[in-house]
Design a protein around this motif. Structure first.
Motif, PDB file in Angstrom:
ATOM      1  N   HIS A   1       0.851  -1.193   0.000  1.00  0.00           N
ATOM      2  CA  HIS A   1       0.000   0.000   0.000  1.00  0.00           C
ATOM      3  C   HIS A   1       0.885   1.240   0.000  1.00  0.00           C
ATOM      4  CE1 HIS A   1      -3.485   2.353   0.168  1.00  0.00           C
ATOM      5  NE2 HIS A   1      -4.266   1.493   0.792  1.00  0.00           N
TER       6      HIS A   1
ATOM      7  N   LYS B   1      -0.031   4.337   0.255  1.00  0.00           N
ATOM      8  CA  LYS B   1      -0.475   5.445   1.100  1.00  0.00           C
ATOM      9  C   LYS B   1       0.390   5.572   2.346  1.00  0.00           C
ATOM     10  CE  LYS B   1      -3.861   3.276   4.170  1.00  0.00           C
ATOM     11  NZ  LYS B   1      -3.521   3.894   5.444  1.00  0.00           N
TER      12      LYS B   1
ATOM     13  N   MET C   1      -5.982  -4.720  13.476  1.00  0.00           N
ATOM     14  CA  MET C   1      -4.534  -4.596  13.254  1.00  0.00           C
ATOM     15  C   MET C   1      -3.733  -4.665  14.547  1.00  0.00           C
ATOM     16  SD  MET C   1      -3.784  -4.453  10.088  1.00  0.00           S
ATOM     17  CE  MET C   1      -5.128  -5.033   9.083  1.00  0.00           C
TER      18      MET C   1
ATOM     19  N   GLY D   1      -5.828  -7.400   4.471  1.00  0.00           N
ATOM     20  CA  GLY D   1      -4.688  -7.408   5.369  1.00  0.00           C
ATOM     21  C   GLY D   1      -3.894  -6.127   5.424  1.00  0.00           C
ATOM     22  N   GLY D   2      -3.071  -6.049   6.458  1.00  0.00           N
ATOM     23  CA  GLY D   2      -2.189  -4.907   6.659  1.00  0.00           C
ATOM     24  C   GLY D   2      -0.998  -5.372   7.492  1.00  0.00           C
ATOM     25  N   THR D   3      -0.206  -4.421   7.937  1.00  0.00           N
ATOM     26  CA  THR D   3       1.014  -4.755   8.669  1.00  0.00           C
ATOM     27  C   THR D   3       0.708  -5.487   9.977  1.00  0.00           C
ATOM     28  OG1 THR D   3       2.110  -2.861   7.669  1.00  0.00           O
ATOM     29  CG2 THR D   3       3.066  -3.696   9.724  1.00  0.00           C
ATOM     30  N   GLY D   4      -0.418  -5.144  10.606  1.00  0.00           N
ATOM     31  CA  GLY D   4      -0.746  -5.779  11.892  1.00  0.00           C
ATOM     32  C   GLY D   4      -1.239  -7.209  11.762  1.00  0.00           C
TER      33      GLY D   4
ATOM     34  N   GLN E   1      -2.314  -6.459   1.595  1.00  0.00           N
ATOM     35  CA  GLN E   1      -2.180  -5.029   1.230  1.00  0.00           C
ATOM     36  C   GLN E   1      -1.332  -4.216   2.217  1.00  0.00           C
ATOM     37  OE1 GLN E   1      -6.116  -3.346   1.083  1.00  0.00           O
ATOM     38  NE2 GLN E   1      -6.745  -4.520  -0.719  1.00  0.00           N
ATOM     39  N   ALA E   2      -0.356  -4.804   2.867  1.00  0.00           N
ATOM     40  CA  ALA E   2       0.381  -4.070   3.909  1.00  0.00           C
ATOM     41  C   ALA E   2       1.162  -2.892   3.339  1.00  0.00           C
ATOM     42  CB  ALA E   2       1.334  -5.016   4.624  1.00  0.00           C
ATOM     43  N   GLY E   3       1.273  -1.830   4.124  1.00  0.00           N
ATOM     44  CA  GLY E   3       2.021  -0.651   3.701  1.00  0.00           C
ATOM     45  C   GLY E   3       2.986  -0.141   4.758  1.00  0.00           C
ATOM     46  N   SER E   4       2.512  -0.079   6.007  1.00  0.00           N
ATOM     47  CA  SER E   4       3.336   0.525   7.074  1.00  0.00           C
ATOM     48  C   SER E   4       4.622  -0.244   7.344  1.00  0.00           C
ATOM     49  CB  SER E   4       2.542   0.594   8.380  1.00  0.00           C
ATOM     50  OG  SER E   4       1.402   1.381   8.228  1.00  0.00           O
TER      51      SER E   4
ATOM     52  N   TYR F   1       2.987   0.655  15.674  1.00  0.00           N
ATOM     53  CA  TYR F   1       3.169  -0.717  15.174  1.00  0.00           C
ATOM     54  C   TYR F   1       4.387  -1.396  15.798  1.00  0.00           C
ATOM     55  CZ  TYR F   1      -0.276  -1.601  11.446  1.00  0.00           C
ATOM     56  OH  TYR F   1      -1.413  -1.899  10.744  1.00  0.00           O
TER      57      TYR F   1
HETATM   58  C1  LIG Z   1      -7.621  -0.472   2.452  1.00  0.00           C
HETATM   59  C2  LIG Z   1      -6.375  -0.646   3.246  1.00  0.00           C
HETATM   60  N1  LIG Z   1      -5.617  -1.736   3.019  1.00  0.00           N
HETATM   61  C3  LIG Z   1      -4.515  -1.962   3.716  1.00  0.00           C
HETATM   62  C4  LIG Z   1      -4.073  -1.104   4.699  1.00  0.00           C
HETATM   63  C5  LIG Z   1      -2.865  -1.537   5.444  1.00  0.00           C
HETATM   64  O1  LIG Z   1      -2.034  -0.691   5.965  1.00  0.00           O
HETATM   65  P1  LIG Z   1      -1.003  -0.957   7.136  1.00  0.00           P
HETATM   66  O2  LIG Z   1       0.128  -1.703   6.551  1.00  0.00           O
HETATM   67  O3  LIG Z   1      -0.679   0.398   7.542  1.00  0.00           O
HETATM   68  O4  LIG Z   1      -1.650  -1.752   8.229  1.00  0.00           O
HETATM   69  C6  LIG Z   1      -4.823   0.053   4.969  1.00  0.00           C
HETATM   70  C7  LIG Z   1      -4.416   1.004   6.030  1.00  0.00           C
HETATM   71  O5  LIG Z   1      -5.136   1.779   6.562  1.00  0.00           O
HETATM   72  C8  LIG Z   1      -6.004   0.280   4.226  1.00  0.00           C
HETATM   73  O6  LIG Z   1      -6.771   1.366   4.454  1.00  0.00           O
END
Ligand SMILES: Cc1ncc(COP(=O)(O)O)c(C=O)c1O
Length: 338
Positions: free
Chosen positions: A37, A39, A166, A200-203, A215-218, A226
């Motif tokens: 991700h 963002k 997360m 999904g995400g980083t958590g 979809q992890a980004g942080s 985190y």
């Molecule tokens: C749609 C979506 N996918 C994935 C993420 C994962 O992000 P992170 O890696 O920060 O947990 C986010 C974060 O807010 C999000 O809004």
């Protein structure tokens, strides 16, 4: 240039830590099983490193992020994981489809119709998996997919972001709740079809086995929020500041609310000899803190660790990439805006 010569507040990324984080994630989710991700960093130079690591598909939160990625030649497979109704922005995305593969999330007849009217060719059905934010009910997903197909659009599958899960204190509880959330997503996928199941995400990156991509980004830059989770990613990004006023009771550095997002709480502040500090408070341009030992002097540098990385990035135009104390590159934070 030496890191300590940068004008402050300076957003600084440690290249060694960044590379370590990218490699650690790619080991768990190689290639197309991670859709990073953007963002979380809003920086095409950083996205290019993620692509070098093997990830060719990216997640975006705004049309601006998608268009910036296309302009930088990173448009192999971009998912706008967010609902958009603005016809002008949708038309701009549609125009970019000649140079990139773009998929837009939809969760209602309104968003499907808006995408179709603008000429968007591919969508993904966004499903609510428990976070009170975007996404349709799982049992509505089939109808939304059918409507998109009737408009002649490709339906690539489903996504469902379990953002409410997360950061949970109990690992077993988190595993069970993520499983329940993914049951909802997979039930929707039964009705929608298509090759993509994205979540999904980083958590929660370590808990996903039933999706096609995370979809992890942080994870790339991390933050102090985190960092408490015990995942194998370290904080790669800090805001460096200068002590501009000091007295025997406290010191003040030039990293305030306008250089640092505060929605996840106070940042950490360390002196450059590694001393911790107690952070009292932040105001627009200042952080007031007390070093644990010794006294800070006017002119000293401090390293401030943001508690929430994504909105911190948007406050800066530039990030300085460093190895040790050497500044080795200047990266534009070029995906800001909507
Ligand atoms: C749609 C979506 N996918 C994935 C993420 C994962 O992000 P992170 O890696 O920060 O947990 C986010 C974060 O807010 C999000 O809004």
């Amino acid at each position: 240039v030496n890191l300590l010569e940068l004008p402050t507040p300076a957003l600084v990324i440690d290249a060694d830590v960044l590379e370590y984080n990218l490699t650690a994630m790619a080991r768990v989710h190689p290639g197309s099983s991670l859709r990073p991700h953007v963002k979380a960093h809003k920086c095409t130079a950083l996205a290019a490193l993620q692509r070098e690591e093997g990830h060719h598909a990216f997640t975006c939160a705004t049309p601006r992020e998608v268009l910036g990625m296309v302009a930088s030649g990173l448009g192999d497979d971009l998912l706008l994981a967010n609902e958009v109704l603005d016809p002008a922005r949708l038309r701009a995305l549609a125009a970019a489809q000649d140079h990139a593969r773009i998929t837009v999330a939809v969760d209602s007849a309104h968003t499907v119709d808006a995408a179709a009217a603008a000429g968007i060719r591919a969508v993904l059905v966004d499903v609510n998996v428990g976070l009170p934010r975007c996404g349709c009910r799982p049992d509505e997903a089939g109808r939304i997919a059918d409507l998109a197909r009737r408009h002649g659009m490709e339906v690539r599958g489903v996504m469902g972001y379990e953002g409410h899960l997360m950061v949970l204190p109990d690992a077993e509880d988190q595993r069970n709740r993520v499983d329940d959330a993914m049951d909802r997503l997979l039930a929707a996928h039964e009705l929608v079809g298509g090759p993509v199941v994205s979540a999904g995400g980083t958590g929660t990156y370590h808990l996903h086995r039933r999706v096609t991509e995370v979809q992890a980004g942080s994870y790339a830059l991390m933050d102090s929020h985190y960092a408490t989770l015990g995942h194998p990613f370290e904080q790669a990004c800090h805001v460096y500041g200068t002590v501009i006023s000091a007295n025997p009771k406290f010191a003040v550095a030039d990293v305030g609310l306008k250089a640092l997002a505060m929605d996840h709480g106070n940042p950490t502040v360390e002196t450059l000899d590694g001393q911790g500090t107690d952070v009292w408070f932040l105001s627009d341009e200042h952080v007031t803190f007390v070093p644990h030992t010794g006294v800070a002097e006017v002119g000293d540098r401090v390293r401030v660790g943001p508690a929430h990385i994504d909105p911190t990035m948007t406050m800066h135009e530039v990030a300085w990439l460093v190895r040790g104390h050497d500044v080795i590159d200047r990266w534009a934070i070029d995906l800001r805006g909507w």
